[in-house]
Design a protein around this motif. Structure first.
Motif, PDB file in Angstrom:
ATOM      1  N   GLY A  92      38.565  48.830  40.803  1.00  0.00           N
ATOM      2  CA  GLY A  92      40.025  48.900  40.802  1.00  0.00           C
ATOM      3  C   GLY A  92      40.657  48.060  39.723  1.00  0.00           C
ATOM      4  N   VAL A  93      41.952  48.294  39.483  1.00  0.00           N
ATOM      5  CA  VAL A  93      42.658  47.585  38.417  1.00  0.00           C
ATOM      6  C   VAL A  93      43.213  46.245  38.889  1.00  0.00           C
ATOM      7  CG1 VAL A  93      43.226  49.686  37.164  1.00  0.00           C
ATOM      8  CG2 VAL A  93      44.795  48.852  38.918  1.00  0.00           C
ATOM      9  N   GLU A  94      43.325  46.042  40.198  1.00  0.00           N
ATOM     10  CA  GLU A  94      43.766  44.770  40.749  1.00  0.00           C
ATOM     11  C   GLU A  94      42.733  44.260  41.752  1.00  0.00           C
ATOM     12  OE1 GLU A  94      47.662  44.979  42.412  1.00  0.00           O
ATOM     13  OE2 GLU A  94      48.641  45.260  40.472  1.00  0.00           O
ATOM     14  N   TYR A  95      42.819  42.970  42.047  1.00  0.00           N
ATOM     15  CA  TYR A  95      41.833  42.354  42.944  1.00  0.00           C
ATOM     16  C   TYR A  95      41.874  42.989  44.335  1.00  0.00           C
ATOM     17  CZ  TYR A  95      39.016  38.606  45.032  1.00  0.00           C
ATOM     18  OH  TYR A  95      38.030  37.893  45.679  1.00  0.00           O
ATOM     19  N   THR A  96      43.073  43.335  44.814  1.00  0.00           N
ATOM     20  CA  THR A  96      43.159  43.975  46.129  1.00  0.00           C
ATOM     21  C   THR A  96      42.481  45.354  46.117  1.00  0.00           C
ATOM     22  OG1 THR A  96      45.383  44.722  45.507  1.00  0.00           O
ATOM     23  CG2 THR A  96      45.225  42.774  46.908  1.00  0.00           C
ATOM     24  N   ASP A  97      42.660  46.097  45.017  1.00  0.00           N
ATOM     25  CA  ASP A  97      41.964  47.388  44.885  1.00  0.00           C
ATOM     26  C   ASP A  97      40.459  47.182  44.938  1.00  0.00           C
ATOM     27  OD1 ASP A  97      44.451  48.611  44.439  1.00  0.00           O
ATOM     28  OD2 ASP A  97      44.292  48.303  42.275  1.00  0.00           O
ATOM     29  N   PHE A  98      40.007  46.161  44.205  1.00  0.00           N
ATOM     30  CA  PHE A  98      38.585  45.851  44.179  1.00  0.00           C
ATOM     31  C   PHE A  98      38.058  45.537  45.576  1.00  0.00           C
ATOM     32  CE2 PHE A  98      35.825  42.094  44.391  1.00  0.00           C
ATOM     33  CZ  PHE A  98      34.615  42.687  44.047  1.00  0.00           C
ATOM     34  N   LEU A  99      38.786  44.704  46.318  1.00  0.00           N
ATOM     35  CA  LEU A  99      38.329  44.357  47.666  1.00  0.00           C
ATOM     36  C   LEU A  99      38.214  45.599  48.543  1.00  0.00           C
ATOM     37  CD1 LEU A  99      40.407  41.099  48.325  1.00  0.00           C
ATOM     38  CD2 LEU A  99      37.930  41.246  47.969  1.00  0.00           C
ATOM     39  N   LEU A 153      35.304  36.872  40.649  1.00  0.00           N
ATOM     40  CA  LEU A 153      36.106  38.058  40.342  1.00  0.00           C
ATOM     41  C   LEU A 153      37.595  37.824  40.566  1.00  0.00           C
ATOM     42  CD1 LEU A 153      33.636  40.743  41.555  1.00  0.00           C
ATOM     43  CD2 LEU A 153      34.847  40.833  39.380  1.00  0.00           C
ATOM     44  N   ALA A 154      37.944  36.951  41.503  1.00  0.00           N
ATOM     45  CA  ALA A 154      39.361  36.597  41.655  1.00  0.00           C
ATOM     46  C   ALA A 154      39.875  36.004  40.345  1.00  0.00           C
ATOM     47  CB  ALA A 154      39.539  35.611  42.809  1.00  0.00           C
ATOM     48  N   ASP A 155      39.109  35.104  39.754  1.00  0.00           N
ATOM     49  CA  ASP A 155      39.480  34.542  38.456  1.00  0.00           C
ATOM     50  C   ASP A 155      39.479  35.623  37.380  1.00  0.00           C
ATOM     51  OD1 ASP A 155      39.711  32.006  39.533  1.00  0.00           O
ATOM     52  OD2 ASP A 155      37.664  31.412  38.990  1.00  0.00           O
ATOM     53  N   ASP A 156      38.504  36.514  37.442  1.00  0.00           N
ATOM     54  CA  ASP A 156      38.361  37.579  36.454  1.00  0.00           C
ATOM     55  C   ASP A 156      39.601  38.471  36.440  1.00  0.00           C
ATOM     56  OD1 ASP A 156      35.845  38.502  34.768  1.00  0.00           O
ATOM     57  OD2 ASP A 156      36.850  40.333  35.413  1.00  0.00           O
ATOM     58  N   TYR A 157      40.156  38.722  37.623  1.00  0.00           N
ATOM     59  CA  TYR A 157      41.365  39.537  37.737  1.00  0.00           C
ATOM     60  C   TYR A 157      42.642  38.733  37.484  1.00  0.00           C
ATOM     61  CZ  TYR A 157      39.211  43.800  39.666  1.00  0.00           C
ATOM     62  OH  TYR A 157      38.500  44.960  39.838  1.00  0.00           O
ATOM     63  N   GLY A 158      42.521  37.399  37.417  1.00  0.00           N
ATOM     64  CA  GLY A 158      43.696  36.558  37.244  1.00  0.00           C
ATOM     65  C   GLY A 158      44.404  36.254  38.546  1.00  0.00           C
ATOM     66  N   SER A 159      43.718  36.454  39.672  1.00  0.00           N
ATOM     67  CA  SER A 159      44.316  36.219  40.987  1.00  0.00           C
ATOM     68  C   SER A 159      43.922  34.843  41.525  1.00  0.00           C
ATOM     69  CB  SER A 159      43.857  37.300  41.978  1.00  0.00           C
ATOM     70  OG  SER A 159      44.256  38.584  41.550  1.00  0.00           O
ATOM     71  N   LEU A 160      44.764  34.308  42.386  1.00  0.00           N
ATOM     72  CA  LEU A 160      44.475  33.049  43.067  1.00  0.00           C
ATOM     73  C   LEU A 160      44.133  33.376  44.513  1.00  0.00           C
ATOM     74  CD1 LEU A 160      44.404  29.939  43.046  1.00  0.00           C
ATOM     75  CD2 LEU A 160      46.835  29.981  43.676  1.00  0.00           C
TER      76      LEU A 160
END
Length: 198
Positions: A92-99, A153-160
């Motif tokens: 996915g394009v965002e971390y939530t999509d990935f999860l 991957l959270a860091d990879d997506y830029g998410s905290l």
């Protein structure tokens, strides 16, 4: 239970690149395994992998689970295993999509390596931006590799995000993921198309 040599081969790379060739060779010598390297296309008894992990833990005076978390981080952050990161990022394009896509990871990995067996992963969004990721039917310690990869991957997506092991049973581990900020920082560049170099 058998383990695909590809996984152990990448773990060997992690140990060699993180701790040095001498540490890997000493671990194998201390275990009297009579090999110098892992063959990625072979299959190995999972007890061999667990013995290597146990011996590495003794050698480095590190907790086994923390070593496995570091291995999970390595899978995402080291450019020499970029193919693993790409397999994960295609979720996915965002971390939530990935999860949300984690339940499909086993199938995606099977397309890439048909005889590779990954654990079953179940994802439940228990409240907005709070997820429970359940890892089932896996060798002991494997969920901690997933934990390290999820953090990286959270860091990879830029998410905290805040991640922790919520519960652990014999055949099931639940990881809690609390997404604090969807776009906390600029993520690493990820190209959907590749020129074949990685």
């Amino acid at each position: 239970m058998m383990m695909h040599g590809l996984i152990l081969w990448i773990f060997e790379a992690f140990v060699r690149l993180t701790y040095g060739d001498q540490v890997w060779e000493k671990v194998l010598t201390d275990l009297d395994l009579h090999v110098q390297s892992v063959e990625p296309m072979f299959h190995y008894d999972v007890q061999i992998a667990l013995s290597i992990l146990r011996q590495l833990s003794i050698e480095q005076r590190r907790d086994r689970n923390s070593l496995l978390e570091d291995f999970g981080t390595f899978l995402v952050t080291d450019p020499r295993v970029e193919r693993v990161r790409r397999l994960l990022r295609f979720g996915g394009v965002e971390y939530t999509d990935f999860l949300h896509s984690l339940e499909d990871l086993k199938g995606r990995a099977h397309l890439a390596v048909p005889d590779l067996t990954l654990p079953d992963i179940l994802v439940d969004e228990v409240s907005p931006h709070v997820f429970e990721v359940t890892c089932e039917n896996s060798p002991k310690g494997v969920p901690y590799v997933l934990l390290g990869a999820l953090r990286a991957l959270a860091d990879d997506y830029g998410s905290l995000a805040y991640l922790d092991v919520m519960s652990e049973r014999e055949h099931s581990v639940v990881i809690s993921v609390s997404l604090l900020e969807r776009q906390h920082a600029e993520g690493r560049e990820f190209l959907w198309a590749t020129d074949g170099a990685s």
